[in-house]
Design an enzyme around this catalytic site. Sequence first.
Site, PDB file in Angstrom:
ATOM      1  N   GLY A   1       6.496  -0.867  12.023  1.00 42.41           N
ATOM      2  CA  GLY A   1       5.387  -1.363  12.825  1.00 42.41           C
ATOM      3  C   GLY A   1       4.863  -0.385  13.849  1.00 42.41           C
ATOM      4  CB  CYS A   2       6.160   2.814  15.168  1.00 44.65           C
ATOM      5  SG  CYS A   2       5.652   4.204  16.204  1.00 44.65           S
ATOM      6  CB  ILE A   3       0.420   2.541  16.131  1.00 43.87           C
ATOM      7  CG1 ILE A   3       0.173   1.031  16.199  1.00 43.87           C
ATOM      8  CG2 ILE A   3      -0.884   3.291  15.911  1.00 43.87           C
ATOM      9  CD1 ILE A   3      -0.611   0.591  17.423  1.00 43.87           C
TER      10      ILE A   3
END
Length: 131
Positions: free
Chosen positions: A11-13
């Site tokens: 989920g880390c951009i």
Amino acid sequence: MTIIIFYEKPGCISNTRQKRLLKASGHLLRVRNLLEHPWTPETLRPFFGDSPVNEWFNPTAPRVKTGEILPNLLSEADALEALCADPILIRRPLMQVGDSCRSGFDAAAVHAWIGLADPASDVGDACPRTV
């Protein structure tokens, strides 16, 4: 084409942007969850090379931002213990190609290491939600 084991925070951009750039550069990724991997000091240490201990830490990790963890004051052994116990503290991504390991994503350094289609990319390892 290079096969990269890519340890990310799901989920880390920034990790998503880094993976996109690596794939566009023709690399094959084997993505792993950094937070669920069973890290030990022996398995984690190679990713940091000769960088100073404070650079092993994610500066946007909550415990670092609040001052609960002070990376500049930790010994190598204490830092590895903290990072293994709480992997959200680890500067990401961690990348491995064969026996070569890296922490963080500096596009110029990654380009020199394995090549990038756009070495001038501004895809860094800072979380855009905190900058």
